[in-house]
Design an enzyme around this catalytic site. Sequence first.
Site, PDB file in Angstrom:
ATOM      1  N   LYS A  15       0.855  -1.189  -0.061  1.00  0.00           N
ATOM      2  CA  LYS A  15       0.029  -0.105   0.062  1.00  0.00           C
ATOM      3  C   LYS A  15       0.859   1.343  -0.091  1.00  0.00           C
ATOM      4  CE  LYS A  15      -2.118  -1.265   3.890  1.00  0.00           C
ATOM      5  NZ  LYS A  15      -1.423  -2.593   3.935  1.00  0.00           N
ATOM      6  N   GLU A  86      -1.803   4.750   5.892  1.00  0.00           N
ATOM      7  CA  GLU A  86      -2.084   4.377   7.380  1.00  0.00           C
ATOM      8  C   GLU A  86      -3.608   4.866   7.595  1.00  0.00           C
ATOM      9  OE1 GLU A  86      -0.687   1.939   8.746  1.00  0.00           O
ATOM     10  OE2 GLU A  86       1.344   2.201   8.298  1.00  0.00           O
ATOM     11  N   ALA A  87      -4.541   5.073   6.667  1.00  0.00           N
ATOM     12  CA  ALA A  87      -5.721   5.643   6.991  1.00  0.00           C
ATOM     13  C   ALA A  87      -6.936   4.972   7.740  1.00  0.00           C
ATOM     14  CB  ALA A  87      -6.476   5.811   5.333  1.00  0.00           C
ATOM     15  N   CYS A 145      -0.785 -19.929   1.315  1.00  0.00           N
ATOM     16  CA  CYS A 145      -1.258 -21.202   0.537  1.00  0.00           C
ATOM     17  C   CYS A 145      -1.457 -20.620  -1.018  1.00  0.00           C
ATOM     18  CB  CYS A 145      -2.771 -21.700   1.346  1.00  0.00           C
ATOM     19  SG  CYS A 145      -3.876 -20.574   0.969  1.00  0.00           S
ATOM     20  N   TYR A 175       3.055  -9.015  12.028  1.00  0.00           N
ATOM     21  CA  TYR A 175       1.924  -9.342  11.335  1.00  0.00           C
ATOM     22  C   TYR A 175       2.173  -9.979  10.125  1.00  0.00           C
ATOM     23  CZ  TYR A 175      -0.169  -5.416  14.311  1.00  0.00           C
ATOM     24  OH  TYR A 175      -0.576  -4.792  15.473  1.00  0.00           O
TER      25      TYR A 175
HETATM   26 ZN   LIG Z   1      -4.298 -19.369   3.320  1.00  0.00          ZN
END
Ligand SMILES: [Zn+2]
Length: 196
Positions: A15, A86-87, A145, A175
Amino acid sequence: MAKLYFRFGVMGSSKTANALMVRYNYAEKEKNAILLKPKLDSRDGEKIIKSRIGIESNCIFIEDFLKDVEDDKTILHHCSCIIIDEAQFMKTKQAETFAYIVDYYNIPVICYGLKTDFKGELFEGSRRLIELCDVIEEIPTVCWCGCKAKFNARISEGKVLRDGEQVQLGGNESYVGLCRKHYMEGVLSEENRNNR
Ligand SMILES: [Zn+2]
């Protein structure tokens, strides 16, 4: 007519790099695009927006910008576009002020941010942007995945955390973006699991 944009994506979906590229494109055409971020996010130090891929730029805090505009509306006459990083951390009132700027000053406002927090719930700023924006766009990225990553898992010592404060600033190590199935199951990639 100018529009209010909300471009959302999970952690690691580039982003910030997108935001900086849009700014660059305006600058190249000698147009003034103002880069903003909420004061709360001091992860990259003072008044700097920095992407994982290494590009960065100076910025202005949203709070300071809105205060300056309140004191002198003519600032907006020299502004071709407003870009917000970072809205998700914006307050409801701030999102509404930017919608007003779009409508009354005909300036496009492009907001980049997360849609939901580590519990899978909307952030305050994201909620108001979803309600108010003209254009909502997803910046896609994938779970380990291969499915689309839609959730931001907060991780520590190879595990997905479920409890804690909504805002706990951290870089990529805290994160990871997961698909819904793996977010719900709390199943991380082997690399994340072993990263203890
Ligand atoms: Zn997944």
